[in-house]
Design an enzyme around this catalytic site. Sequence first.
Site, PDB file in Angstrom:
ATOM      1  N   ASP A 104      68.907  42.527 -55.409  1.00 12.10           N
ATOM      2  CA  ASP A 104      68.532  43.342 -54.249  1.00 12.10           C
ATOM      3  C   ASP A 104      67.382  42.709 -53.469  1.00 12.10           C
ATOM      4  OD1 ASP A 104      66.690  43.811 -56.317  1.00 12.10           O
ATOM      5  OD2 ASP A 104      66.760  45.988 -56.182  1.00 12.10           O
ATOM      6  N   PHE A 156      56.742  48.292 -49.185  1.00 13.82           N
ATOM      7  CA  PHE A 156      57.664  48.742 -50.226  1.00 13.82           C
ATOM      8  C   PHE A 156      58.889  49.357 -49.562  1.00 13.82           C
ATOM      9  CE2 PHE A 156      59.388  51.217 -53.693  1.00 13.82           C
ATOM     10  CZ  PHE A 156      59.303  50.282 -54.719  1.00 13.82           C
ATOM     11  N   ARG A 169      68.312  55.295 -53.756  1.00  6.68           N
ATOM     12  CA  ARG A 169      69.270  54.187 -53.842  1.00  6.68           C
ATOM     13  C   ARG A 169      70.476  54.447 -52.948  1.00  6.68           C
ATOM     14  NH1 ARG A 169      67.650  50.954 -58.225  1.00  6.68           N
ATOM     15  NH2 ARG A 169      66.780  52.060 -59.988  1.00  6.68           N
TER      16      ARG A 169
HETATM   17  P1  IMP Z   1      59.864  40.260 -58.510  1.00  2.98           P
HETATM   18  O1  IMP Z   1      59.966  39.883 -59.958  1.00  2.98           O
HETATM   19  O2  IMP Z   1      58.448  40.516 -58.105  1.00  2.98           O
HETATM   20  O3  IMP Z   1      60.532  39.266 -57.574  1.00  2.98           O
HETATM   21  O4  IMP Z   1      60.507  41.678 -58.349  1.00  2.98           O
HETATM   22  C1  IMP Z   1      61.797  41.872 -58.279  1.00  2.98           C
HETATM   23  C2  IMP Z   1      62.183  43.296 -58.599  1.00  2.98           C
HETATM   24  O5  IMP Z   1      61.173  44.278 -58.311  1.00  2.98           O
HETATM   25  C3  IMP Z   1      63.330  43.619 -57.706  1.00  2.98           C
HETATM   26  O6  IMP Z   1      64.538  43.252 -58.321  1.00  2.98           O
HETATM   27  C4  IMP Z   1      63.202  45.095 -57.482  1.00  2.98           C
HETATM   28  O7  IMP Z   1      63.886  45.777 -58.497  1.00  2.98           O
HETATM   29  C5  IMP Z   1      61.719  45.381 -57.587  1.00  2.98           C
HETATM   30  N1  IMP Z   1      61.101  45.447 -56.250  1.00  2.98           N
HETATM   31  C6  IMP Z   1      60.309  44.539 -55.673  1.00  2.98           C
HETATM   32  N2  IMP Z   1      59.927  44.913 -54.448  1.00  2.98           N
HETATM   33  C7  IMP Z   1      60.523  46.103 -54.233  1.00  2.98           C
HETATM   34  C8  IMP Z   1      60.516  47.021 -53.114  1.00  2.98           C
HETATM   35  O8  IMP Z   1      59.904  46.813 -52.050  1.00  2.98           O
HETATM   36  N3  IMP Z   1      61.242  48.158 -53.276  1.00  2.98           N
HETATM   37  C9  IMP Z   1      61.951  48.432 -54.416  1.00  2.98           C
HETATM   38  N4  IMP Z   1      61.979  47.610 -55.470  1.00  2.98           N
HETATM   39  C10 IMP Z   1      61.264  46.460 -55.379  1.00  2.98           C
HETATM   40 MG    MG Z   2      65.984  44.368 -59.025  1.00  4.29          MG
END
Ligand code: IMP
Ligand code: MG
Length: 181
Positions: A104, A156, A169
């Site tokens: 996502d 966010f 979602r």
């Molecule tokens: P990362 O490891 O920091 O790249 O985070 C990835 C995961 O954090 C994603 O797969 C999402 O599930 C969650 N995530 C990061 N940013 C957001 C956001 O802005 N909204 C919702 N979920 C987020």
């Molecule tokens: Mg994710």
Amino acid sequence: MTESAKWREGIRVLISAEEIQAKIVELGKAITRDYAGSELTMVGVLKGSFLFMADLCRHIELPITCDFLGLSSYHGRTRTSGVIRITSDLNQPVEDRHILVVEDIVDTGLTMEYLLENLSTRRPKSIKVCSLLHKPEQRLVETPIDYLGFTVPNVFVVGYGLDYLGRYRNLRYVGVMEDAE
Ligand code: IMP
Ligand code: MG
């Protein structure tokens, strides 16, 4: 705001449902072209990618298989902790398969780094990444995104698979929670 729309009060549309669907058609065409003559295993990262995966796979004109894995990457509400673990693994081996990871959002990149490392030990033929969203300002590690939907600012986001405390979602668009801005 009608009574029935109350559940999504305070969420501003950032990327409309129409923009998302148009982009998915484009991504599907690019993937179809790039993997012409091959078979592909799409690996969706749960839960956030379930809608994106469902729509994207219907625009790929190739023999594909779909598998999913669950990862947990954050404990806080809107912050990534950097502690990642597999909560549910793939059902099928991916040895000698072309893998397309469907995510996502790539935020810090820590989740994707962990996942790519883990999948590469299973000896696939190739691994590429398709992410609906990228938040480049938050990036801590460089991981490739071969197919990208949209770049988003450092806010966010929720909707179209992405959640806040498990909710939102089911929005057809990607939005920003106004009180988190
Ligand atoms: P990362 O490891 O920091 O790249 O985070 C990835 C995961 O954090 C994603 O797969 C999402 O599930 C969650 N995530 C990061 N940013 C957001 C956001 O802005 N909204 C919702 N979920 C987020
Ligand atoms: Mg994710």
